[in-house]
Design an enzyme around this catalytic site. Structure first.
Site, PDB file in Angstrom:
ATOM      1  CG  HIS A  14      -1.943   1.455   1.117  1.00  0.00           C
ATOM      2  ND1 HIS A  14      -3.078   1.532   1.069  1.00  0.00           N
ATOM      3  CD2 HIS A  14      -1.596   2.630   1.753  1.00  0.00           C
ATOM      4  CE1 HIS A  14      -3.201   2.508   0.704  1.00  0.00           C
ATOM      5  NE2 HIS A  14      -2.698   3.195   1.800  1.00  0.00           N
ATOM      6  CG  LEU A  15       2.481   4.829  -3.017  1.00  0.00           C
ATOM      7  CD1 LEU A  15       3.889   4.588  -2.740  1.00  0.00           C
ATOM      8  CD2 LEU A  15       2.608   5.042  -4.436  1.00  0.00           C
ATOM      9  CB  THR A  16       0.587   5.640   2.342  1.00  0.00           C
ATOM     10  OG1 THR A  16      -0.299   7.256   2.561  1.00  0.00           O
ATOM     11  CG2 THR A  16       1.179   5.749   4.064  1.00  0.00           C
ATOM     12  NE  ARG A  54      -9.880   2.741  -5.179  1.00  0.00           N
ATOM     13  CZ  ARG A  54      -9.499   1.612  -4.810  1.00  0.00           C
ATOM     14  NH1 ARG A  54      -9.073   1.186  -6.637  1.00  0.00           N
ATOM     15  NH2 ARG A  54     -10.404   0.675  -4.318  1.00  0.00           N
ATOM     16  CD  GLU A 149      -7.179  -2.273  -6.774  1.00  0.00           C
ATOM     17  OE1 GLU A 149      -8.663  -1.929  -5.133  1.00  0.00           O
ATOM     18  OE2 GLU A 149      -7.862  -0.354  -7.028  1.00  0.00           O
TER      19      GLU A 149
END
Length: 197
Positions: A14-16, A54, A149
């Protein structure tokens, strides 16, 4: 991780932004909907069009993870925000499986047909792994598969993270200090340097 090892990989990514880490350590990793509903301080990396789509699909209730850190979304985000520092929050695939995460075998916003959420094991087998492992020019379908995902509507507390990937030793020390300040001193989570950041 080499691109050829994606199916056999052990982690979900999970990129943040690094700037979100304090909030994540305070509240856990939460869905975009929970961030919004509870007025949690958080800086999103997705563009507004993606966020809107989304939300319309009800996917804002889930935390999205990718099966590798090389998706076109990740590459685009890092290219768009070149002056910002990013981290990957990772959990083990085994943990995802045990906690009934769902899988989208293809990215839902790149498909003209409606998307289908699968239970973990069925979804994992539904992913087109041959396409996931291809290198080079990517058509729409390939990009969609590479952005498959794994999703959950659960809150993921920091002590469940398997690892946090950072870009260098300096950031590694910052993240380790933040974890220690929150009383998280036992591994996992490991703080590792990722060459793809």
């Amino acid at each position: 991780m080499a691109i050829g090892n994606i199916k056999a990989g052990k982690l979900l990514y999970h990129l943040t932004r690094l700037s979100n880490l304090d909030s994540i350590l305070e509240h856990g990793l939460v869905s975009r909907k929970l961030v919004k509903d509870n007025d949690i301080r958080f800086s999103d990396v997705a563009d507004q069009e993606i966020i809107t789509k989304r939300t319309e699909l009800g996917l804002d209730e889930y935390i999205p993870f990718h099966f590798h850190p090389y998706s076109s979304f990740d590459v685009a985000v890092k290219a768009t925000y070149v002056d910002e520092e990013f981290i990957y929050v990772c959990i083990s695939r085994e943990n995802a499986k045990l906690n009934n995460f769902k899988i989208l075998p293809r990215h839902p916003l790149n498909n003209e047909e409606t998307y289908q959420l699968y239970e973990y094991e069925e979804g994992f087998e539904t992913i087109d792994w041959d396409t996931m492992h291809t290198l080079g020019t990517e058509d729409r379908y390939t990009k969609s598969v590479k952005m498959a995902e794994c999703l959950t509507d659960l809150i993921i507390p920091p002590n469940v993270f398997q690892s946090i990937y950072v870009k260098n030793e300096e950031t590694q020390k910052i993240v380790e200090k933040k974890l220690k300040a929150k009383g998280i001193t036992i591994n996992p989570p490991y703080v590792n340097i990722g060459r793809w950041l």
